[in-house]
Every structure is written in structure tokens, then in C-alpha cells.
Design a protein around this motif. Structure first.
Motif, PDB file in Angstrom:
ATOM      1  N   LYS A 235       0.858  -1.191   0.000  1.00  0.00           N
ATOM      2  CA  LYS A 235       0.000   0.000   0.000  1.00  0.00           C
ATOM      3  C   LYS A 235       0.893   1.239   0.000  1.00  0.00           C
ATOM      4  CE  LYS A 235      -3.442  -2.495   2.755  1.00  0.00           C
ATOM      5  NZ  LYS A 235      -2.624  -3.719   2.889  1.00  0.00           N
ATOM      6  N   PRO A 236       0.851   2.053  -1.055  1.00  0.00           N
ATOM      7  CA  PRO A 236       1.741   3.222  -1.143  1.00  0.00           C
ATOM      8  C   PRO A 236       1.565   4.187   0.022  1.00  0.00           C
ATOM      9  CG  PRO A 236       0.712   2.774  -3.267  1.00  0.00           C
ATOM     10  CD  PRO A 236       0.022   1.897  -2.273  1.00  0.00           C
ATOM     11  N   ASP A 237       2.672   4.510   0.668  1.00  0.00           N
ATOM     12  CA  ASP A 237       2.711   5.497   1.752  1.00  0.00           C
ATOM     13  C   ASP A 237       4.181   5.780   2.026  1.00  0.00           C
ATOM     14  OD1 ASP A 237       2.757   6.950   4.136  1.00  0.00           O
ATOM     15  OD2 ASP A 237       0.929   5.996   4.879  1.00  0.00           O
ATOM     16  N   PRO A 238       4.759   6.802   1.378  1.00  0.00           N
ATOM     17  CA  PRO A 238       6.202   7.042   1.469  1.00  0.00           C
ATOM     18  C   PRO A 238       6.722   7.250   2.886  1.00  0.00           C
ATOM     19  CG  PRO A 238       5.271   8.279  -0.352  1.00  0.00           C
ATOM     20  CD  PRO A 238       4.109   7.722   0.415  1.00  0.00           C
ATOM     21  N   ILE A 239       5.919   7.830   3.776  1.00  0.00           N
ATOM     22  CA  ILE A 239       6.393   8.050   5.136  1.00  0.00           C
ATOM     23  C   ILE A 239       6.531   6.721   5.871  1.00  0.00           C
ATOM     24  CG2 ILE A 239       5.862   9.119   7.349  1.00  0.00           C
ATOM     25  CD1 ILE A 239       6.816  11.048   5.168  1.00  0.00           C
ATOM     26  N   LYS A 240       5.550   5.846   5.714  1.00  0.00           N
ATOM     27  CA  LYS A 240       5.661   4.518   6.328  1.00  0.00           C
ATOM     28  C   LYS A 240       6.817   3.736   5.705  1.00  0.00           C
ATOM     29  CE  LYS A 240       0.859   3.804   7.826  1.00  0.00           C
ATOM     30  NZ  LYS A 240      -0.347   2.952   7.678  1.00  0.00           N
ATOM     31  N   THR A 241       6.942   3.853   4.404  1.00  0.00           N
ATOM     32  CA  THR A 241       8.036   3.151   3.731  1.00  0.00           C
ATOM     33  C   THR A 241       9.390   3.686   4.179  1.00  0.00           C
ATOM     34  OG1 THR A 241       6.720   2.552   1.800  1.00  0.00           O
ATOM     35  CG2 THR A 241       9.098   2.694   1.484  1.00  0.00           C
ATOM     36  N   ALA A 242       9.477   4.989   4.447  1.00  0.00           N
ATOM     37  CA  ALA A 242      10.735   5.571   4.923  1.00  0.00           C
ATOM     38  C   ALA A 242      11.179   4.906   6.218  1.00  0.00           C
ATOM     39  CB  ALA A 242      10.575   7.076   5.132  1.00  0.00           C
ATOM     40  N   HIS A 243      10.229   4.589   7.093  1.00  0.00           N
ATOM     41  CA  HIS A 243      10.568   3.887   8.335  1.00  0.00           C
ATOM     42  C   HIS A 243      11.182   2.532   8.014  1.00  0.00           C
ATOM     43  CE1 HIS A 243       9.578   0.879  11.463  1.00  0.00           C
ATOM     44  NE2 HIS A 243       9.978   1.824  12.290  1.00  0.00           N
ATOM     45  N   ASP A 244      10.557   1.789   7.108  1.00  0.00           N
ATOM     46  CA  ASP A 244      11.084   0.472   6.735  1.00  0.00           C
ATOM     47  C   ASP A 244      12.469   0.587   6.107  1.00  0.00           C
ATOM     48  OD1 ASP A 244       8.807  -0.703   7.673  1.00  0.00           O
ATOM     49  OD2 ASP A 244       8.152  -1.540   5.750  1.00  0.00           O
TER      50      ASP A 244
END
Length: 729
Positions: A235-244
């Protein structure tokens, strides 16, 4: 959407649970059986080389410049069976090298590029490694040409280097020295999920709490190298992905600047492939038919090459000129607005709004067609995360700085698990010493027999407890892990932060021993490093203990270790080497979900020891009173400090019975009187309960094998002390 796998719902891609889990059928029959196979996974019977084969010698005979020239020529020599995008294989070769190195994680040092493990399952069939089998097959003519002088492991990384060079990047350097394995590594825990690409709420998830990733894992899903390119759980969400991204790259020893550089530099070239329906993709290599000859993900229904290639499901290039090293990635990322859309294969990706025609890359087959560039959710994290954004803007404004940071980060990525610089081979090894290489200064190797004898006499005269000398030498050496060749006695980092304060090193005892050894060195005036003196003192103590058992022995000793300084030591990076358990010293810092004996197997495998060596070392360490804080569990002897086989004699005796008395505590009780004779832990008892280990214990308990026990203990001890002495191998 990712590369499809054969029947993913019904198959577990790797053994799940502890690294020591047994095979499925045995698991049903005897679920508590301890599997020792990881200690013998690379048996010499799997290796086609003769025992006298030396890869460093073979590599030295290699015409290295000719290899590089052949690789440069390969990049633009398109082969019809798998044509190159835009006539250049650079992007594919870089992805192959990246994914070979990118499995490395700092927690246990496992994964990485240094053994050529990508050729074998499960890695050769991971969804994230889709179509990398084609890259290796394209390299086969070069491997065939240079043969045993160039390992697959080295060739894979060198191909990535030369791909960048051919597209205009000045790389930081290259070192050979990666020796191929010939059988898959079974000791690596890739996660407990029961299916590929399982989401974070699935059975066996690697996440807990507020998205806390299980140690030692670095990737976010089973079958991925890093993060999900479509976003967290797709599910696209750059802020959540930044954490990963931040967690994953930190577990690969990368900081924020290196992370942005690697993300941008990796996506400056090449493209993602998803211009077709994923339903046409065949099984991965390990599930393919025999006529496919080790190739997987074959599309036998429609056209499957060129612009119609299917790999990740994402479709498009990141930059305007995907076969050139430039700053185009940041130009597009920062100067355009982006929105989410789906590829023809149905994968989430980002595309620019109102992009100029001249900023679009051309089609891989027809330069008259221009296509939209794309970004993944991880790329968008570089734009939306505040810290990543600052770094991205600096790189955009200073292309030379970006190239330099990337070149260094790429070198670190591809060489981190190769070990110390002393193992590096070839003419392109950088002269600069890097802190992550754990540098150790050279020290003279020459020390005379009379000097050694003088030092031993001084050690005996100090009357330092032999158990303390042995424990200190062991603690100095036990940090070694063969996974990434870090740690060990060389450097004597046990006297530096953070090691001198580790609980498992018993700081008060350690300080006393180190002070005594420093005094001996100063008094005798002999040019010996503290690193060597720590090992020599442990050896002298073992000789004393063997003499008490009636055996005049000399423990082999090789000088040449150096003493590292604080300036040479990245203290934070050594935190991951801190022992949290040590079966050899009968110590657990806390309770763990896996058993104490399984933890001991993990430590044993990292030390490169066999089951026999593990057995004899534990038996000797117990009677030598080297348990943590001198605990008496497993000290099955009335002659503490004597190097005898008493541990095995009493463990295998039927004069006693064993009774559980609490968590990891057992009593050895005399059958005749009912009196408690000794206490023990699970680690002690497993040498009597496990049928294989018991066979070794009985071997050393025999009356005729007292001398052999001492001999084998010393051999195993020296192996641990010299584990990081690559100059001796």
C-alpha cells in the motif's frame, strides 16, 4: 505485485523457526531432537577442488585487466535469447550484484556476497531475484573462460562494478577473495513466514508491536532483499516506507546518507519490468522443469523479452538516460509532482505529472517511443521523509559529492562481509583503510622460543588464576564470526569500548587480568602485543592444567596479532558482536524463545567448529572452571582446574540420575544415596541426551582416551584462538 511462485500457499520457502530446526519428517517423529547439520553443511565431499587448491594463488594468476575488458564488452553485446534493455546489460548486472550483497545483515553477519550463495536455493528462487538467473547465465562464457581463477562470487560483484564503470561512474575499487560454496547455506534464518511475500499480519510475521522488525532480519518480507517497492504491505505510503527503509538499511550497516546514495545510485540506471500479465510467468528455477535447465520465471505463453519482460511487476525506468551515470534521478524526483498509478501488471508505482517530453526515457527497443519514468514507494520516501529530503537536495546540488558518496557506499555494500583488508585480492584494492573494515595495525610476528618461555614463567609467577586467564583468552576470541569474518582475538578489542564493559566479559575480572598482563609486558620488555599476550596467557594456563593431569604438552602459539586503538574502532558497530549467551562458559544473559543448546549451536557454527570440536571444548572448559562467574553447573569433577575427561566420565556414568529442579537447572543425584552430587544446565545434559553428541561424549569418556581428549581439546582451542588469523590460512 511480485514475481509469482509455484503454489506459495502450501509451501514454506525455508525452514522456519530456529536455525537448528530439523527436517519436516523428523520433526513429526522427534520434535525435540537437536539437529547438528549446520555444523557440517560445507563438508569437503561437496567441494570439487583438491585439498591443496588455493583460491588466492589461483586469483593471483588471473589476467585481471582482461577480465574487466571482457566484462565491459559484455555490457553492450546483446544476446538474442535475452536481449539487453537499450542494448546495455548494465542495469541487470548491477541488480544481480546488489542482490547478492544486499542479503547481508549486521546482527549475525550472515548473508552477503562473499560465498556465491545466490546460485542456490532459496536465494536463486526468491521473488525479488526474478530473472537474475538470466544475468548469471549471460556471465557464464566469462566464468567458463577464466575457470577456477575467478569465483562466481567475485565475478558477480565485479560485473556490477564494471557495469557502473561502463556507464560513467568512477568506482571506489574492487577486491577479490570471495570463495564459492558448493551447497546452499542452511544456517541462515530468513524468517518464519509460511509463504512468500507474506504481509505483516500473516502467520509467522516478522513484525511485532509498532512495526518492530524481528532480529536478525533486515528485509521486510520473505523473499525480498529490502523493502516492498509498492509500499508497506503493498500500500503506497512514502512516510511509512521511509521507516522500513531506515530500519532495513541500518541493519545492513548503512546510515541515512549512504541509504539515499544507494537508493538513488541503484535507480540511476536500468529499469523495472512489468509490461505484461503476471499470470503468464512460469515457476521459479527450483520448481522449473528439467528441460528449462535451471532457468525460471519463463513466459512460454507470450513474448517475454525486451519491453515485454516481466520481473517485479513494476514497469519503467527511473531516469531519462538509464544507461548513463548522471544526476537525472534527483532532477526528476525533486522537480516533478508524482502520483500513484498501476503498471500493466497491476503493481503500484508513481509517475510524474505533466512531465516534459525530453525528460522521458525512450523505449528499450524503439528509440522513437518515449515512456513515462517511474518511482517506487521507496524512491518517494527520499522525497517526503524530511531527513532523506535534505540529503537528496544536497546530492542534487553537488553531483560530484553524490558520485563520491555512492562509490564508497557501493564498495561498502559489496565488500562488507568479505572480512578484513588482509583478505582482499587484486590490483584494484583501495589503499585507504576504512573504519568499517575493523583495521588492526601490523605487529612483528617474530618472537623467540626463549622469549615465549620467559613470558610464561612471568605469567605463572603472577599467580593469576588459570581459569581467569583461559576465560579472558576465550572471551577475546569468541567474538569471531565466520559469517562476515568480524571479531576475534586479533586487535585485542576486548580492552576497548564497548567490549571491556560487556556483561558477558565479566568487567571486574577482565580488568584484573588485563592489568596483570600489561604489567608483565612492561616488566619483561619483550615486543609482544597485548592481543598476543592474552592468547599466550590462556595457552600457558592450559599447559599448566594439562600438566596437573599428567600430560606435558605445549599449546601451539603463533605471534603476529596487533593491538587496535579507539580511533580504529567504530564502537557502535561492535555492539552487535556482544555475546548474550555462551554455552562454552555455561551462561545465558536472559531467557530466550529457543533453547540454550540451540543458541550454543549458533555460536559454534559462527566460530567454524564441528560437533566434535564443540563437544571436547565444552568438556574441557567445564573442568577448567571457566563458567561465567565461576558457576559450578556442569563442573563434574573433584579436581577442578585439571584438564581431565571427568566431565564425560561422570556425564555418561549410570551411578547417577538426573532430576529437573527449575528453569534450565538439573541435579545429578547418586542413585545409591540420593545425595546431590552436581548441578547442570541443558547445555551440559545435551551431551548425554542427544544420540550423536553422546557418541562423542562416550568416546572421550573412555579410559584409553585421556590423552586424546587433551590433544583434541588443545587443537580445538587453537582453532578458536586463530579463527581470525587469515594470514595463517
Amino acid at each position: 505485485m511480485k514475481m509469482s511462485q509455484s503454489d506459495p500457499a502450501s509451501k514454506c520457502p525455508v525452514l522456519h523457526g530456529a536455525n537448528t530446526q530439523i527436517e519436516p519428517q523428523q520433526l513429526v517423529w522427534w520434535p525435540k531432537t537437536l539437529n547438528l547439520d549446520i555444523l557440517h553443511q560445507h563438508d569437503t565431499k561437496t567441494n570439487p577442488f583438491q585439498s591443496d587448491f588455493s583460491y588466492p594463488e589461483a586469483f593471483a594468476d588471473l589476467d585481471f585487466e582482461a577480465v574487466k575488458s571482457d566484462l565491459i564488452a559484455l555490457m553492450t553485446t546483446s544476446q538474442n535469447w535475452w536481449p539487453a534493455d537499450w542494448g546495455h546489460y548494465g542495469g541487470l548486472m548491477i541488480r544481480m550484484a546488489w542482490h547478492s550483497a544486499g542479503t547481508y545483515r549486521i546482527a549475525d553477519g550472515r548473508g552477503g556476497a562473499s560465498r556465491g550463495n545466490q546460485r542456490f536455493a532459496p536465494l536463486n528462487s526468491w521473488p525479488d531475484n526474478g530473472n537474475l538467473d538470466k544475468a548469471r547465465r549471460l556471465l557464464w562464457p566469462i566464468k567458463k573462460k577464466y575457470g577456477d581463477s575467478l569465483s562466481w562470487a567475485d565475478l558477480i560483484i565485479l560485473a556490477g562494478n564494471m557495469a557502473y564503470e561502463s556507464m560513467g561512474l568512477k568506482t571506489f575499487g574492487f577486491a577479490g577473495g570471495r570463495e564459492d560454496i558448493w551447497h546452499p547455506e542452511k544456517d541462515i534464518y530468513w524468517g518464519a513466514e509460511k509463504e512468500w511475500l507474506a504481509e505483516s499480519d500473516s502467520e509467522g510475521s516478522r513484525y511485532s508491536g509498532e512495526r518492530d522488525l524481528e532480529n536478525p532480519l533486515a528485509a521486510v518480507m520473505m523473499g525480498l532483499i529490502y523493502v516492498n517497492p509498492e509500499g508497506v504491505d503493498g500500500k503506497p505510503d512514502p512516510i511509512k516506507t521511509a521507516h522500513d527503509v531506515r530500519v532495513t538499511f541500518a541493519r545492513m550497516a548503512m546510515n541515512d546518507e549512504e541509504t539515499v546514495a544507494l537508493t538513488a545510485g541503484g535507480h540511476t540506471v536500468g529499469k523495472a519490468h512489468g509490461n505484461n500479465s503476471m499470470e503468464h510467468v512460469g515457476p521459479e528455477p527450483e520448481a522449473a522443469e528439467v528441460e528449462d535447465q535451471g532457468l525460471g520465471w519463463l513466459n512460454k505463453t507470450t513474448r517475454s523479452v525486451g519491453r515485454d519482460t516481466l520481473t517485479s511487476g513494476i514497469e519503467g525506468a527511473w531516469t531519462t538516460h538509464p544507461t548513463q551515470w548522471d544526476n537525472g534521478y534527483f532532477h526528476l524526483l525533486l522537480n516533478y509532482d508524482w502520483w500513484t498509478t498501476k503498471s500493466p501488471a497491476g503493481a503500484w508505482q508513481w509517475e510524474p505529472v505533466n512531465i516534459k517530453e525530453e525528460d522521458k526515457p525512450v523505449d528499450v527497443e524503439d528509440p522513437s517511443i518515449r515512456c513515462n519514468p517511474i518511482m517506487t514507494d521507496a524512491d518517494m520516501a527520499m522525497k517526503f521523509d524530511p531527513e532523506y529530503r535534505k540529503i537528496a537536495e544536497r546530492f542534487y546540488n553537488d553531483p560530484a559529492y553524490f558520485s563520491e558518496v555512492f562509490a564508497r557506499a557501493w564498495f561498502k555494500l559489496t565488500h562488507r562481509d568479505l572480512g578484513p583488508k588482509s583478505r582482499y585480492l587484486g590490483p584494484d584494492v583501495p589503499s585507504e583503510d576504512l573504519i568499517w573494515q575493523d583495521p588492526v595495525p601490523a605487529h612483528p610476528t617474530h618472537i623467540t622460543d626463549s622469549q615465549i618461555a620467559t613470558l610464561k614463567t612471568a605469567i605463572y609467577q603472577r599467580d593469576i588464576p588459570t581459569a581467569d586467564l583461559i576465560a579472558t583468552a576465550w572471551d577475546s576470541a569468541r567474538t569471531f564470526r565466520g559469517s562476515d569474518r568480524r571479531g576475534g582475538a586479533n586487535g585485542a578489542r576486548i580492552r576497548l569500548a564497548p567490549q571491556l564493559n560487556w556483561q558477558g566479559n565479566e568487567p571486574e575480572r577482565l580488568a584484573r587480568v588485563l592489568a596483570a598482563l600489561e604489567a608483565i609486558k612492561a616488566e619483561q620488555g619483550i615486543d609482544i602485543s597485548i592481543a598476543d599476550l592474552i592468547v599466550l596467557a590462556g595457552s600457558a594456563a592450559i599447559e599448566k592444567a594439562a600438566k596437573a593431569a599428567g600430560f606435558e604438552v605445549q599449546v601451539p602459539f603463533s605471534a603476529g596479532r596487533g593491538d587496535a586503538t579507539d580511533a580504529m574502532t567504530d564502537a557502535e558497530s561492535f555492539d552487535v558482536l556482544e555475546p548474550l549467551h555462551d554455552g562454552y562458559r555455561n551462561w545465558l544473559k536472559a531467557d530466550y524463545t529457543v533453547t540454550a543448546e540451540e543458541l550454543m549451536l549458533e555460536r559454534t557454527q559462527l566460530l567454524g567448529l564441528s560437533a566434535v570440536e564443540m563437544t571436547v571444548l565444552v568438556g574441557g572448559m567445564r573442568v577448567l572452571d571457566t563458567n561465567y562467574n565461576h558457576a559450578q553447573h556442569g563442573v563434574f569433577t573433584n579436581n577442578v582446574g585439571v584438564l581431565s575427561n571427568d566431565f564425560f566420565v561422570h556425564l555418561t556414568s549410570m551411578e547417577y540420575s538426573w532430576e529437573p529442579k527449575g528453569n534450565n537447572l538439573y541435579h545429578l543425584v547418586e542413585r545409591e544415596t540420593g545425595a546431590v552430587k552436581w548441578t547442570a544446565t541443558r547445555v551440559d545434559l545435551v551431551f548425554g541426551s542427544n544420540s550423536i553428541l553422546r557418541s562423542y561424549a562416550e568416546h572421550y569418556a573412555q579410559d584409553t582416551n585421556k590423552a586424546k581428549f587433551v590433544e583434541d581439546f588443545i587443537a580445538a582451542w587453537v582453532k578458536v584462538m586463530n579463527a581470525d588469523r587469515f594470514d595463517l590460512k
